[in-house]
Enzyme design. Structure first.
Site, PDB file in Angstrom:
ATOM      1  N   TYR A  46     106.528  33.602  78.725  1.00  0.00           N
ATOM      2  CA  TYR A  46     105.362  33.657  79.603  1.00  0.00           C
ATOM      3  C   TYR A  46     104.685  35.032  79.529  1.00  0.00           C
ATOM      4  O   TYR A  46     105.345  36.075  79.532  1.00  0.00           O
ATOM      5  CB  TYR A  46     105.750  33.348  81.042  1.00  0.00           C
ATOM      6  CG  TYR A  46     106.160  31.911  81.296  1.00  0.00           C
ATOM      7  CD1 TYR A  46     105.893  30.918  80.356  1.00  0.00           C
ATOM      8  CD2 TYR A  46     106.817  31.542  82.460  1.00  0.00           C
ATOM      9  CE1 TYR A  46     106.260  29.600  80.584  1.00  0.00           C
ATOM     10  CE2 TYR A  46     107.184  30.222  82.696  1.00  0.00           C
ATOM     11  CZ  TYR A  46     106.914  29.260  81.753  1.00  0.00           C
ATOM     12  OH  TYR A  46     107.285  27.952  81.972  1.00  0.00           O
ATOM     13  N   GLY A 203     100.103  16.612  87.960  1.00  0.00           N
ATOM     14  CA  GLY A 203      99.487  15.855  86.891  1.00  0.00           C
ATOM     15  C   GLY A 203      98.031  16.248  86.685  1.00  0.00           C
ATOM     16  O   GLY A 203      97.663  17.415  86.735  1.00  0.00           O
ATOM     17  N   VAL A 205      95.445  15.082  88.620  1.00  0.00           N
ATOM     18  CA  VAL A 205      94.699  14.551  89.771  1.00  0.00           C
ATOM     19  C   VAL A 205      93.384  15.295  90.017  1.00  0.00           C
ATOM     20  O   VAL A 205      92.412  14.709  90.506  1.00  0.00           O
ATOM     21  CB  VAL A 205      95.557  14.557  91.057  1.00  0.00           C
ATOM     22  CG1 VAL A 205      96.739  13.617  90.924  1.00  0.00           C
ATOM     23  CG2 VAL A 205      96.014  15.966  91.412  1.00  0.00           C
ATOM     24  N   PHE A 206      93.332  16.571  89.665  1.00  0.00           N
ATOM     25  CA  PHE A 206      92.108  17.327  89.908  1.00  0.00           C
ATOM     26  C   PHE A 206      91.104  17.194  88.763  1.00  0.00           C
ATOM     27  O   PHE A 206      89.989  17.708  88.858  1.00  0.00           O
ATOM     28  CB  PHE A 206      92.438  18.799  90.155  1.00  0.00           C
ATOM     29  CG  PHE A 206      93.240  19.030  91.400  1.00  0.00           C
ATOM     30  CD1 PHE A 206      92.724  18.688  92.639  1.00  0.00           C
ATOM     31  CD2 PHE A 206      94.516  19.563  91.337  1.00  0.00           C
ATOM     32  CE1 PHE A 206      93.452  18.883  93.794  1.00  0.00           C
ATOM     33  CE2 PHE A 206      95.261  19.760  92.489  1.00  0.00           C
ATOM     34  CZ  PHE A 206      94.733  19.414  93.729  1.00  0.00           C
TER      35      PHE A 206
END
Length: 285
Positions: A46, A203, A205-206
């Site tokens: 990261y 997921g 959804v936005f």
């Protein structure tokens, strides 16, 4: 101490996201712990191998004791890096590398040990006895408490499990990504007593169009339960009988708190199936 019901993903804390300051990270660690989120998910890669060190500085600057939190990290996915001599993305799972990378993560995180150490993705070249040797050494030295994998199939898990105990598999599962449920992967993990963590638990959804069936359903249930869409996505996973631990990626303390609150919500049976049907695009048989 076990892992918290919500795990705070830290991928976007550093160079790959908000580039939070040491002070910002310290305050987020403190606020999450106050809200019951005591587990933090990392990976060596990261921020281009920098975010673990950023978090470590934040942890030292915070008022939180190491024993009050759980730290998860992953290794094995190598990114192109002149400093590492990496010309292309690849996987590396020889015992010496696994041990060295675990020690490096612990040093960067300034945390003395890892509560959970995961292999980031399966490699076609991984050798179970080589991996088992590394994990055995790390456990014997008290550097890791538990071992798991990420994005592994059941067959790959069984291959490793004959040589080393696996307690977790971090997978993609959400109300818009149902493959792990539909292909029985979650049932297989349960049979093997392996706890699933869910990356990207919200997921897509936005990203759904406003006229998508799932978007409409989420909007309707949001009013009924007084929850936002993200909370409903968490509640959807929480209803499944697999004790899934969502790994949320937000850097917002408030959104993290609301996600934790959602773990206390029990969707009514038919409401859960409304979401399931809307995601699949057709009713159950």
């Amino acid at each position: 101490m076990g892992l918290s019901k919500i795990i705070q993903g830290c991928m976007t804390y550093g160079e790959w996201g908000k580039q939070l300051t040491t002070h910002d990270i310290a305050k987020r660690i403190e606020s999450n712990v106050e809200n019951g989120i005591t587990s933090f998910d990392h990976a060596d890669i990261y921020g281009g191998y920098t975010t673990e060190a950023d978090f470590g500085k934040g942890l030292q600057a915070s008022h939180i004791q190491r024993s009050d939190i759980q730290i998860i990290s992953k290794c094995g996915l190598q990114l192109p890096s002149p400093e590492r001599g990496n010309q292309l993305k690849h996987y590396q799972y020889d015992a010496d590398y696994i041990v060295a990378q675990a020690r490096q993560s612990i040093s960067n995180l300034q945390c003395d040990y890892l509560d959970v150490f995961l292999l980031h993705r399966p490699s076609p070249l991984m050798q179970k006895d080589e991996i088992a040797k590394a994990i055995s050494l790390l456990k014997s030295e008290g550097l890791i408490k538990a071992f798991g994998v990420s994005n592994f199939s059941l067959a790959q898990i069984d291959y490793l499990s004959s040589s080393v105990e696996i307690l977790y598999n971090q997978i993609q599962i959400s109300c818009t990504h149902l493959e792990a449920l539909e292909n029985d992967h979650l049932y297989g993990l349960s049979q093997r007593q392996i706890q699933p963590m869910a990356w990207q638990p919200l997921g897509e959804v936005f990203k759904l169009d406003s006229d998508h069936n799932l978007k409409i359903c989420l909007s309707e249930l949001s009013s009924k339960y007084n929850l936002n869409e993200a909370q409903l996505a968490i509640a959807f996973l929480n209803k499944l009988p697999f004790d899934i631990l969502p790994v949320i990626g937000t850097t917002s303390v408030e959104r993290s708190r609301l996600s934790m609150e959602a773990t206390q919500v029990d969707l009514e049976l038919q409401d859960w199936f409304r979401l399931y049907e809307a995601s699949r695009g057709h009713e159950v048989a």
